[in-house]
Design a protein around this motif. Structure first.
Motif, PDB file in Angstrom:
ATOM      1  N   THR A 236       1.007  -1.183   0.207  1.00 48.04           N
ATOM      2  CA  THR A 236      -0.029  -0.208  -0.008  1.00 48.04           C
ATOM      3  C   THR A 236       0.837   1.257  -0.177  1.00 48.04           C
ATOM      4  OG1 THR A 236      -0.255   0.075   2.518  1.00 48.04           O
ATOM      5  CG2 THR A 236      -1.975  -1.103   1.153  1.00 48.04           C
ATOM      6  N   THR A 237       2.396   1.175  -0.405  1.00 49.56           N
ATOM      7  CA  THR A 237       3.033   2.287  -0.407  1.00 49.56           C
ATOM      8  C   THR A 237       2.989   3.134  -1.640  1.00 49.56           C
ATOM      9  OG1 THR A 237       4.826   0.952  -1.204  1.00 49.56           O
ATOM     10  CG2 THR A 237       4.619   0.935   1.123  1.00 49.56           C
TER      11      THR A 237
ATOM     12  N   ASP B 273      -3.758   1.810  -5.209  1.00 42.78           N
ATOM     13  CA  ASP B 273      -3.938   1.883  -3.748  1.00 42.78           C
ATOM     14  C   ASP B 273      -3.391   0.621  -3.089  1.00 42.78           C
ATOM     15  OD1 ASP B 273      -4.853   4.623  -3.873  1.00 42.78           O
ATOM     16  OD2 ASP B 273      -6.978   3.887  -3.898  1.00 42.78           O
ATOM     17  N   GLY B 274      -3.593  -0.313  -3.601  1.00 38.25           N
ATOM     18  CA  GLY B 274      -2.782  -1.626  -2.971  1.00 38.25           C
ATOM     19  C   GLY B 274      -2.513  -2.525  -4.266  1.00 38.25           C
ATOM     20  N   ALA B 275      -1.501  -3.382  -4.337  1.00 36.28           N
ATOM     21  CA  ALA B 275      -1.161  -4.416  -5.157  1.00 36.28           C
ATOM     22  C   ALA B 275      -0.775  -5.914  -4.230  1.00 36.28           C
ATOM     23  CB  ALA B 275      -0.212  -3.889  -6.048  1.00 36.28           C
ATOM     24  N   LEU B 276      -1.556  -6.681  -4.487  1.00 40.64           N
ATOM     25  CA  LEU B 276      -1.358  -7.733  -3.650  1.00 40.64           C
ATOM     26  C   LEU B 276      -0.444  -8.909  -4.595  1.00 40.64           C
ATOM     27  CD1 LEU B 276      -2.406  -9.536  -1.134  1.00 40.64           C
ATOM     28  CD2 LEU B 276      -3.885 -10.569  -2.699  1.00 40.64           C
ATOM     29  N   ALA B 277       0.574  -9.471  -4.135  1.00 42.16           N
ATOM     30  CA  ALA B 277       1.529 -10.131  -4.634  1.00 42.16           C
ATOM     31  C   ALA B 277       2.461 -10.961  -3.789  1.00 42.16           C
ATOM     32  CB  ALA B 277       2.514  -9.287  -5.380  1.00 42.16           C
TER      33      ALA B 277
ATOM     34  N   GLY C 135       3.182 -10.766 -11.450  1.00 39.40           N
ATOM     35  CA  GLY C 135       3.078 -11.393 -10.382  1.00 39.40           C
ATOM     36  C   GLY C 135       1.946 -10.987  -9.371  1.00 39.40           C
ATOM     37  N   VAL C 136       1.248  -9.823  -9.956  1.00 45.12           N
ATOM     38  CA  VAL C 136       0.391  -9.047  -8.944  1.00 45.12           C
ATOM     39  C   VAL C 136      -1.035  -9.767  -9.370  1.00 45.12           C
ATOM     40  CG1 VAL C 136      -0.877  -6.964  -8.925  1.00 45.12           C
ATOM     41  CG2 VAL C 136       1.404  -6.960  -9.495  1.00 45.12           C
ATOM     42  N   LEU C 137      -1.435 -10.453  -8.084  1.00 41.24           N
ATOM     43  CA  LEU C 137      -2.689 -10.998  -8.149  1.00 41.24           C
ATOM     44  C   LEU C 137      -4.037 -10.203  -8.008  1.00 41.24           C
ATOM     45  CD1 LEU C 137      -1.710 -13.893  -5.655  1.00 41.24           C
ATOM     46  CD2 LEU C 137      -1.184 -13.704  -8.227  1.00 41.24           C
ATOM     47  N   MET C 138      -3.905  -9.223  -7.574  1.00 38.74           N
ATOM     48  CA  MET C 138      -4.874  -8.074  -7.326  1.00 38.74           C
ATOM     49  C   MET C 138      -4.589  -6.822  -7.046  1.00 38.74           C
ATOM     50  SD  MET C 138      -8.112  -8.210  -4.204  1.00 38.74           S
ATOM     51  CE  MET C 138      -6.958  -7.875  -2.824  1.00 38.74           C
ATOM     52  N   ALA C 139      -5.320  -5.878  -7.835  1.00 40.39           N
ATOM     53  CA  ALA C 139      -5.022  -4.742  -7.670  1.00 40.39           C
ATOM     54  C   ALA C 139      -6.057  -3.953  -7.033  1.00 40.39           C
ATOM     55  CB  ALA C 139      -4.657  -3.903  -9.309  1.00 40.39           C
ATOM     56  N   VAL C 140      -5.813  -2.909  -6.060  1.00 43.21           N
ATOM     57  CA  VAL C 140      -6.967  -2.387  -5.332  1.00 43.21           C
ATOM     58  C   VAL C 140      -7.100  -0.823  -5.596  1.00 43.21           C
ATOM     59  CG1 VAL C 140      -7.694  -2.057  -2.794  1.00 43.21           C
ATOM     60  CG2 VAL C 140      -6.571  -4.338  -3.491  1.00 43.21           C
ATOM     61  N   GLU C 141      -8.270  -0.528  -5.509  1.00 42.44           N
ATOM     62  CA  GLU C 141      -8.506   1.181  -5.825  1.00 42.44           C
ATOM     63  C   GLU C 141      -9.647   1.349  -4.631  1.00 42.44           C
ATOM     64  OE1 GLU C 141      -6.882   3.341  -7.129  1.00 42.44           O
ATOM     65  OE2 GLU C 141      -5.799   1.951  -8.469  1.00 42.44           O
ATOM     66  N   ILE C 142      -9.331   2.573  -3.850  1.00 44.59           N
ATOM     67  CA  ILE C 142     -10.428   3.111  -2.951  1.00 44.59           C
ATOM     68  C   ILE C 142     -10.735   4.355  -3.422  1.00 44.59           C
ATOM     69  CG2 ILE C 142     -10.635   3.856  -0.495  1.00 44.59           C
ATOM     70  CD1 ILE C 142      -8.125   1.918  -0.117  1.00 44.59           C
ATOM     71  N   THR C 143     -11.923   4.655  -3.696  1.00 48.21           N
ATOM     72  CA  THR C 143     -12.439   5.730  -4.175  1.00 48.21           C
ATOM     73  C   THR C 143     -11.997   7.078  -3.485  1.00 48.21           C
ATOM     74  OG1 THR C 143     -14.651   5.767  -3.446  1.00 48.21           O
ATOM     75  CG2 THR C 143     -14.225   5.070  -5.610  1.00 48.21           C
ATOM     76  N   SER C 144     -11.571   7.871  -4.205  1.00 47.70           N
ATOM     77  CA  SER C 144     -11.306   9.237  -3.467  1.00 47.70           C
ATOM     78  C   SER C 144     -12.635  10.267  -3.877  1.00 47.70           C
ATOM     79  CB  SER C 144     -10.152   9.852  -4.160  1.00 47.70           C
ATOM     80  OG  SER C 144      -8.958   9.133  -4.047  1.00 47.70           O
ATOM     81  N   TYR C 145     -12.321  11.480  -3.292  1.00 52.11           N
ATOM     82  CA  TYR C 145     -13.623  12.670  -3.670  1.00 52.11           C
ATOM     83  C   TYR C 145     -13.126  13.410  -4.517  1.00 52.11           C
ATOM     84  CZ  TYR C 145     -15.503   9.976   0.216  1.00 52.11           C
ATOM     85  OH  TYR C 145     -16.425   9.313   0.911  1.00 52.11           O
ATOM     86  N   ASP C 146     -12.287  13.146  -5.512  1.00 52.52           N
ATOM     87  CA  ASP C 146     -11.559  13.942  -6.713  1.00 52.52           C
ATOM     88  C   ASP C 146     -12.811  14.089  -7.685  1.00 52.52           C
ATOM     89  OD1 ASP C 146      -9.346  14.003  -5.191  1.00 52.52           O
ATOM     90  OD2 ASP C 146      -8.280  12.523  -6.341  1.00 52.52           O
ATOM     91  N   SER C 147     -12.714  15.084  -8.680  1.00 53.35           N
ATOM     92  CA  SER C 147     -13.658  15.383  -9.479  1.00 53.35           C
ATOM     93  C   SER C 147     -13.481  14.248 -10.802  1.00 53.35           C
ATOM     94  CB  SER C 147     -13.382  16.706 -10.201  1.00 53.35           C
ATOM     95  OG  SER C 147     -12.122  16.809 -10.753  1.00 53.35           O
ATOM     96  N   ASP C 148     -12.457  13.509 -10.885  1.00 52.68           N
ATOM     97  CA  ASP C 148     -12.041  12.708 -11.859  1.00 52.68           C
ATOM     98  C   ASP C 148     -12.312  11.034 -11.458  1.00 52.68           C
ATOM     99  OD1 ASP C 148      -9.823  12.559 -10.334  1.00 52.68           O
ATOM    100  OD2 ASP C 148      -8.502  12.112 -12.027  1.00 52.68           O
ATOM    101  N   THR C 149     -12.776  10.985 -10.287  1.00 50.42           N
ATOM    102  CA  THR C 149     -12.846   9.741  -9.558  1.00 50.42           C
ATOM    103  C   THR C 149     -13.982   8.795 -10.511  1.00 50.42           C
ATOM    104  OG1 THR C 149     -12.123  10.049  -7.533  1.00 50.42           O
ATOM    105  CG2 THR C 149     -13.884   8.502  -7.790  1.00 50.42           C
ATOM    106  N   PRO C 150     -15.052   9.256 -10.982  1.00 54.74           N
ATOM    107  CA  PRO C 150     -15.884   8.448 -11.828  1.00 54.74           C
ATOM    108  C   PRO C 150     -15.288   7.786 -13.113  1.00 54.74           C
ATOM    109  CG  PRO C 150     -17.219  10.567 -11.089  1.00 54.74           C
ATOM    110  CD  PRO C 150     -15.810  10.620 -10.602  1.00 54.74           C
TER     111      PRO C 150
ATOM    112  N   VAL D  87      -7.542 -10.222 -10.480  1.00 51.29           N
ATOM    113  CA  VAL D  87      -8.602  -9.667  -9.676  1.00 51.29           C
ATOM    114  C   VAL D  87      -8.481  -8.217  -9.342  1.00 51.29           C
ATOM    115  CG1 VAL D  87      -9.700  -9.766  -7.514  1.00 51.29           C
ATOM    116  CG2 VAL D  87      -8.941 -11.820  -8.528  1.00 51.29           C
ATOM    117  N   HIS D  88      -9.409  -7.451  -9.509  1.00 51.32           N
ATOM    118  CA  HIS D  88      -9.339  -5.778  -9.270  1.00 51.32           C
ATOM    119  C   HIS D  88     -10.380  -5.564  -8.147  1.00 51.32           C
ATOM    120  CE1 HIS D  88      -9.645  -1.608  -9.177  1.00 51.32           C
ATOM    121  NE2 HIS D  88     -10.507  -1.652  -9.922  1.00 51.32           N
ATOM    122  N   LEU D  89      -9.994  -5.070  -7.033  1.00 52.81           N
ATOM    123  CA  LEU D  89     -10.911  -4.657  -6.003  1.00 52.81           C
ATOM    124  C   LEU D  89     -11.078  -3.309  -6.044  1.00 52.81           C
ATOM    125  CD1 LEU D  89     -12.778  -5.646  -3.646  1.00 52.81           C
ATOM    126  CD2 LEU D  89     -10.704  -5.373  -2.337  1.00 52.81           C
ATOM    127  N   LEU D  90     -12.320  -2.779  -6.049  1.00 56.11           N
ATOM    128  CA  LEU D  90     -12.745  -1.441  -6.088  1.00 56.11           C
ATOM    129  C   LEU D  90     -13.483  -1.149  -4.666  1.00 56.11           C
ATOM    130  CD1 LEU D  90     -12.708   1.400  -6.881  1.00 56.11           C
ATOM    131  CD2 LEU D  90     -14.808   1.099  -8.507  1.00 56.11           C
TER     132      LEU D  90
END
Length: 201
Positions: free
Chosen positions: A75-76, A93-97, A113-128, A146-149
């Motif tokens: 998560t760095t 926001d996160g990369a699981l490996a 080697g990345v098994l899952m990419a993670v995004e956590i929505t922000s409150y920015d105007s371009d989030t959608p 896998v992608h987790l939002l």
């Protein structure tokens, strides 16, 4: 048409090498206040997150480590190369490996080697467009299984699976906060999302 305009019109997009140079320079000048990404030939700015955003990332990192000690959720802001059809660079926001996978890969790791990419929505105007459209498509095209939002606006979790190199992911499963979210193979983790409710500000 001027010579400069003609040269500019002949270039379809900035090269990934040019982007990496800009991102490297900006990282030294902005003191990590912002991070840059490169999707579809465009530079995007990823702002520093707020406290709740960070708490969600840490909550998920702990759940993943409990269920799968052989994996680490980075998560760095580790960058990942996404190059299926368009050369790009993203900072999930996160990369699981597997543990140690990112060691020695520098700013931009190979996605294999990345098994899952993670995004956590922000409150920015371009989030959608960025978090809900561009990033899922980009991760799927890169072959990340896998992608987790985690969508704070809709108070839901979206699990994307079955990557498709032409259009992102074939399967999207939406789970309301409070329900169980199954992260399919090769991740193989079930998340109880009840605890996430406290971070939805």
């Amino acid at each position: 048409m001027t010579v400069m305009a003609e040269r500019t019109s002949q270039r379809s997009q900035m090269s990934v090498e040019e982007f990496e140079l800009i991102a490297r320079f900006a990282a030294t000048e902005t003191d990590d206040a912002v991070r840059f990404e490169f999707i579809d030939g465009r530079i995007g700015v990823k702002k520093v997150t707020n406290g709740s955003h960070g708490e969600i990332a840490m909550w998920l990192a702990f759940r993943c480590k409990e269920a799968r000690p052989d994996l680490t959720l980075n998560t760095t802001g580790q960058g990942v190369k996404v190059e299926a059809y368009r050369k790009g660079r993203v900072r999930p926001d996160g990369a699981l490996a597997p543990v140690g996978y990112f060691n020695g890969q520098g700013d931009w790791a190979n996605p294999d080697g990345v098994l899952m990419a993670v995004e956590i929505t922000s409150y920015d105007s371009d989030t959608p467009s960025r978090d809900r459209v561009e990033k899922p498509r980009t991760y799927g095209e890169a072959g990340i299984p896998v992608h987790l939002l985690i969508d704070r606006d809709s108070r839901s979790v979206l699990v994307h699976s079955e990557p498709d190199l032409d259009r992102g992911y074939r399967t999207i499963h939406m789970v309301a906060l409070g329900d169980k979210a199954v992260l399919p193979a090769p991740v193989g983790i079930e998340l109880d999302t009840e605890d996430l409710k406290q971070y939805m500000d």
